[in-house]
Motif scaffolding. Structure first.
Motif, PDB file in Angstrom:
ATOM      1  N   LEU A   1       0.954  -1.349   0.306  1.00  0.00           N
ATOM      2  CA  LEU A   1      -0.264   0.068   0.535  1.00  0.00           C
ATOM      3  C   LEU A   1       1.022   1.445  -0.100  1.00  0.00           C
ATOM      4  O   LEU A   1       2.171   1.664   0.707  1.00  0.00           O
ATOM      5  N   LYS A   2       0.538   2.148  -1.102  1.00  0.00           N
ATOM      6  CA  LYS A   2       1.348   3.445  -1.035  1.00  0.00           C
ATOM      7  C   LYS A   2       0.556   4.540  -0.656  1.00  0.00           C
ATOM      8  O   LYS A   2       0.857   5.685   0.484  1.00  0.00           O
TER       9      LYS A   2
ATOM     10  N   VAL B   1      -5.475   0.502  10.924  1.00  0.00           N
ATOM     11  CA  VAL B   1      -4.077  -0.369  10.595  1.00  0.00           C
ATOM     12  C   VAL B   1      -4.748  -1.115  10.883  1.00  0.00           C
ATOM     13  O   VAL B   1      -3.271  -2.057  11.376  1.00  0.00           O
ATOM     14  N   GLU B   2      -5.145  -1.468  12.363  1.00  0.00           N
ATOM     15  CA  GLU B   2      -5.119  -2.507  13.722  1.00  0.00           C
ATOM     16  C   GLU B   2      -5.500  -3.971  12.788  1.00  0.00           C
ATOM     17  O   GLU B   2      -6.223  -3.815  11.899  1.00  0.00           O
ATOM     18  N   ASN B   3      -4.744  -4.608  13.031  1.00  0.00           N
ATOM     19  CA  ASN B   3      -4.975  -6.376  12.591  1.00  0.00           C
ATOM     20  C   ASN B   3      -4.638  -6.021  10.847  1.00  0.00           C
ATOM     21  O   ASN B   3      -5.140  -6.842  10.821  1.00  0.00           O
TER      22      ASN B   3
ATOM     23  N   THR C   1       2.122  -3.835   8.915  1.00  0.00           N
ATOM     24  CA  THR C   1       3.796  -4.693   9.275  1.00  0.00           C
ATOM     25  C   THR C   1       4.793  -4.148   8.980  1.00  0.00           C
ATOM     26  O   THR C   1       4.995  -3.954   7.559  1.00  0.00           O
ATOM     27  N   GLY C   2       5.991  -4.349   9.771  1.00  0.00           N
ATOM     28  CA  GLY C   2       7.755  -3.410   8.922  1.00  0.00           C
ATOM     29  C   GLY C   2       7.190  -2.026   8.734  1.00  0.00           C
ATOM     30  O   GLY C   2       8.547  -2.185   7.694  1.00  0.00           O
ATOM     31  N   SER C   3       6.599  -0.897   9.510  1.00  0.00           N
ATOM     32  CA  SER C   3       6.881  -0.837   9.395  1.00  0.00           C
ATOM     33  C   SER C   3       6.675   0.828  10.329  1.00  0.00           C
ATOM     34  O   SER C   3       6.529   0.114  11.359  1.00  0.00           O
ATOM     35  N   ASN C   4       7.060   1.987  10.116  1.00  0.00           N
ATOM     36  CA  ASN C   4       6.491   3.127  11.669  1.00  0.00           C
ATOM     37  C   ASN C   4       5.454   3.671  11.787  1.00  0.00           C
ATOM     38  O   ASN C   4       4.945   4.027  10.551  1.00  0.00           O
ATOM     39  N   ALA C   5       4.956   4.473  12.019  1.00  0.00           N
ATOM     40  CA  ALA C   5       3.755   5.588  12.610  1.00  0.00           C
ATOM     41  C   ALA C   5       3.877   6.604  11.710  1.00  0.00           C
ATOM     42  O   ALA C   5       2.856   6.943  10.861  1.00  0.00           O
ATOM     43  N   TYR C   6       5.410   7.678  11.439  1.00  0.00           N
ATOM     44  CA  TYR C   6       5.503   8.469   9.969  1.00  0.00           C
ATOM     45  C   TYR C   6       4.891   7.567   8.947  1.00  0.00           C
ATOM     46  O   TYR C   6       4.447   8.563   7.985  1.00  0.00           O
ATOM     47  N   GLU C   7       5.030   6.229   8.278  1.00  0.00           N
ATOM     48  CA  GLU C   7       5.092   6.031   6.879  1.00  0.00           C
ATOM     49  C   GLU C   7       4.195   5.823   6.873  1.00  0.00           C
ATOM     50  O   GLU C   7       2.928   5.413   5.734  1.00  0.00           O
ATOM     51  N   LEU C   8       3.268   5.303   8.224  1.00  0.00           N
ATOM     52  CA  LEU C   8       1.619   5.256   8.012  1.00  0.00           C
ATOM     53  C   LEU C   8       1.243   6.232   7.897  1.00  0.00           C
ATOM     54  O   LEU C   8      -0.307   6.593   7.244  1.00  0.00           O
ATOM     55  N   LEU C   9       1.720   7.488   8.047  1.00  0.00           N
ATOM     56  CA  LEU C   9       0.771   8.457   8.085  1.00  0.00           C
ATOM     57  C   LEU C   9       0.874   8.943   6.996  1.00  0.00           C
ATOM     58  O   LEU C   9       0.249   9.701   6.563  1.00  0.00           O
TER      59      LEU C   9
ATOM     60  N   GLN D   1       6.225   1.807  16.189  1.00  0.00           N
ATOM     61  CA  GLN D   1       6.688   0.740  15.066  1.00  0.00           C
ATOM     62  C   GLN D   1       4.619   1.032  14.854  1.00  0.00           C
ATOM     63  O   GLN D   1       3.733   0.747  15.736  1.00  0.00           O
ATOM     64  N   SER D   2       5.123   0.506  13.760  1.00  0.00           N
ATOM     65  CA  SER D   2       3.500   0.449  13.155  1.00  0.00           C
ATOM     66  C   SER D   2       3.026  -0.544  13.906  1.00  0.00           C
ATOM     67  O   SER D   2       1.106  -0.800  13.746  1.00  0.00           O
ATOM     68  N   VAL D   3       2.793  -1.958  14.597  1.00  0.00           N
ATOM     69  CA  VAL D   3       2.090  -2.969  14.554  1.00  0.00           C
ATOM     70  C   VAL D   3       1.513  -2.119  16.230  1.00  0.00           C
ATOM     71  O   VAL D   3       0.586  -2.874  16.596  1.00  0.00           O
ATOM     72  N   ASP D   4       1.867  -0.989  16.949  1.00  0.00           N
ATOM     73  CA  ASP D   4       1.204  -0.695  17.839  1.00  0.00           C
ATOM     74  C   ASP D   4       0.905   0.851  17.453  1.00  0.00           C
ATOM     75  O   ASP D   4       0.196   0.925  18.601  1.00  0.00           O
ATOM     76  N   VAL D   5       0.299   0.640  16.142  1.00  0.00           N
ATOM     77  CA  VAL D   5      -0.688   2.071  16.692  1.00  0.00           C
ATOM     78  C   VAL D   5      -2.049   1.558  16.137  1.00  0.00           C
ATOM     79  O   VAL D   5      -2.279   0.129  15.029  1.00  0.00           O
ATOM     80  N   GLU D   6      -2.461   1.728  16.850  1.00  0.00           N
ATOM     81  CA  GLU D   6      -4.421   1.557  16.387  1.00  0.00           C
ATOM     82  C   GLU D   6      -5.275   1.987  15.552  1.00  0.00           C
ATOM     83  O   GLU D   6      -5.901   1.314  14.447  1.00  0.00           O
ATOM     84  N   ALA D   7      -5.260   2.926  14.683  1.00  0.00           N
ATOM     85  CA  ALA D   7      -5.717   3.716  14.309  1.00  0.00           C
ATOM     86  C   ALA D   7      -5.455   5.586  13.771  1.00  0.00           C
ATOM     87  O   ALA D   7      -4.228   5.865  14.392  1.00  0.00           O
ATOM     88  N   ILE D   8      -5.686   5.968  12.915  1.00  0.00           N
ATOM     89  CA  ILE D   8      -5.227   6.945  12.888  1.00  0.00           C
ATOM     90  C   ILE D   8      -6.264   7.849  12.178  1.00  0.00           C
ATOM     91  O   ILE D   8      -7.078   7.495  11.270  1.00  0.00           O
ATOM     92  N   GLU D   9      -6.621   8.636  13.317  1.00  0.00           N
ATOM     93  CA  GLU D   9      -8.178   9.763  13.001  1.00  0.00           C
ATOM     94  C   GLU D   9      -8.103  10.969  12.094  1.00  0.00           C
ATOM     95  O   GLU D   9      -7.202  12.068  12.693  1.00  0.00           O
TER      96      GLU D   9
END
Length: 516
Positions: free
Chosen positions: A55-56, A138-140, A145-153, A199-207
């Motif tokens: 996902l990009k 992003v939870e589950n 997987t394999g990224s961080n909160a900055y990349e998820l944002l 770590q991205s696995v520690d993020v549940e969601a971004i509102e």
């Protein structure tokens, strides 16, 4: 000085939750409808790599069904569209070469699976479009997987993070970023470092709240991004350890550990994570300003080490009441050097006249600690009450050494030179108490709440001229000030969905006081 005024006034004003159509001049854009050509507002469209399905970016269809991805990197992609009640859509491969791509209208067909046939699961959709916000779950998800909160944002719909770590939401800067509903009192660089260490696995969601209601502080009117961290819901004692390594120009490392113990009544938890390494940033600027031409380059190498920690406990009093206590914080250190050159030329002949060398060095340290005590009430009739008492402390020190040396263009012999050193220190203490109440009302949701906050800030900025290797304080460029900010506010808010429209109206009254 004391001023009474309306912090926000939205009474009798109705907001239609709508996403304006974005025109991607150098991106990928399209429109999505059902088989009857009706726009499918709120459809989640995912831009994925054609090679590995990574996902990009995510986009959400607006009220007219339009969507866009602005300025993705050149490459091969495909689109995935999903909306509850419709069969998922997958596009053909899109070969994006940097020029605008217009996707033919996408028509989604109703799902052939009925609710009775569907298997009920606890998985949330990737995107939820609600009356007051858009939620990126992003939870589950494989995306965590394999990224961080900055990349998820960076992947979140409507969010753009530029090369200087400035964050905008739907084209608007000055966005308030919250962590678990609490404002992050960090600079853009400090916030970026913090998110890279989560770590991205520690993020549940971004509102994503692009049009904040009267419930939120005035400083968040440009938009609010709330990053919700995950809480372990498994019974018993369990934990998680992760390590990571990335390499670009330089190597970067991260690691984290978390422990959780949950029983029927009590849940206690703790976590620690870090992120360290080196980074490189290059910046080039060419500008013509008669009678000179400036050709500037800046190459900065930065070393950093960030620590994050969190510990707390939640206790279930009964089926309706919960209380909790949590402490969290982070410590950040960074230093580095910038190699800066500015070639100054004659505007008419183009001949270089002189070179400005400014090889800056910097050293930054910051600490952020927050303590929270909370209570939550929720019954089966739709009544909810959440109360939070918070204490926060933020402290930072920044030191910069700035030489300005003008030289000849060929032999680089010094023509003139000045040397400066600056020192900035900021200390912020925060106390806040707030309650938010909501209940079902007239086929909608009524919200009421208040907030009391006291913020004490102490800023010092000292500017020194360096003369004969001695620092001389420049009082004309230095400053020091302290102030106390006191906020007392009340709000009322009402939400209701009528057919396809999410309606929201609200108002707030507050008393704002500054003392120096």
């Amino acid at each position: 000085m004391q001023t009474n005024y309306l912090l926000k006034i939205f009474m009798a004003v109705i907001f239609l939750t709508a996403t304006q159509r974005l025109r991607a001049q150098n991106g990928i854009a399209g429109k999505i409808t059902d088989t009857n050509n009706e726009p499918l507002t709120g459809t989640a469209i995912e831009l994925r790599n054609a090679s590995d399905s990574v996902l990009k970016k995510v986009s959400v269809a607006g009220v007219d069904g339009s969507f866009s991805f602005e300025n993705p990197k050149q490459g091969k992609y495909y689109l995935k569209a999903s909306l509850i009640g419709f069969a998922p859509y997958f596009s053909d491969v899109i070969n994006f070469d940097g020029t605008a791509v217009a996707i033919p209208v996408i028509k989604m067909s109703p799902s052939s699976t009925t609710l009775k046939q569907a298997e009920v699961t606890a998985l949330k959709p990737l995107i939820e479009v609600k009356a007051d916000k858009t939620v990126f779950n992003v939870e589950n998800s494989i995306n965590s997987t394999g990224s961080n909160a900055y990349e998820l944002l960076q992947k979140a719909p409507g969010v753009v993070v530029d090369n200087n770590d400035a964050i905008s939401l739907k084209g608007r800067g000055g966005v308030m970023v919250q962590i678990d509903g609490r404002p992050s009192r960090m600079t853009e660089t400090e916030l970026a470092d913090y998110l890279k260490s989560v770590q991205s696995v520690d993020v549940e969601a971004i509102e994503l709240i692009s049009n904040p209601s009267s419930k939120y502080d005035a400083e968040g009117t440009a938009g609010i991004i709330n990053i919700k961290l995950k809480k372990n819901k498994n019974f018993g004692t369990n934990g998680n350890i992760t390590v990571g390594y990335a390499v670009g120009t330089y190597s970067k490392y991260n690691s984290s550990i978390s422990l959780n113990n949950r029983s029927k009544k009590l849940n206690s938890y703790g976590s620690y994570s870090n992120n360290f390494g080196d980074s490189k940033n290059e910046f080039y600027l060419y500008r013509e300003q008669n009678p000179y031409i400036y050709n500037q380059s800046s190459i900065t190498k930065r070393s950093f080490f960030n620590h994050n920690y969190k510990a707390g406990a939640d206790y279930t009093i009964n089926k309706k009441n919960n209380v909790g206590l949590m402490i969290n914080g982070n410590h950040s250190e960074s230093d580095g050097k910038g190699l800066n050159r500015n070639y100054i030329s004659n505007f008419f002949t183009g001949v270089t006249d002189s070179i400005l060398k400014s090889d800056q060095t910097f050293d930054n340290v910051s600490d952020n600690v927050n303590l929270n005590l909370n209570h939550q009430f929720k019954d089966t009739l739709g009544h909810e009450l959440a109360t939070d008492a918070d204490l926060g402390f933020y402290h930072s020190k920044r030191e910069n050494y700035i030489p300005n040396i003008y030289t000849t263009p060929v032999t680089e012999q010094p023509l003139s030179q000045t040397f400066f050193n600056s020192f900035a220190e900021t200390t912020i203490g925060i106390f806040s108490l707030k309650s938010d109440y909501s209940q079902n009302f007239l086929k909608g949701k009524l919200g009421l709440g208040y907030k009391v906050a006291v913020v004490k800030t102490d800023n010092v900025f000292d500017f020194y001229n360096i003369i004969d290797n001695n620092e001389v304080l420049d009082n004309t460029r230095s400053n020091s000030f302290e102030y106390t900010e006191n906020i007392n506010a009340f709000y009322a808010n009402y939400q209701r969905t009528i057919k396809k429209f999410d309606l929201q109206a609200g108002g707030a009254y507050g008393k704002h006081q500054f003392r120096r």
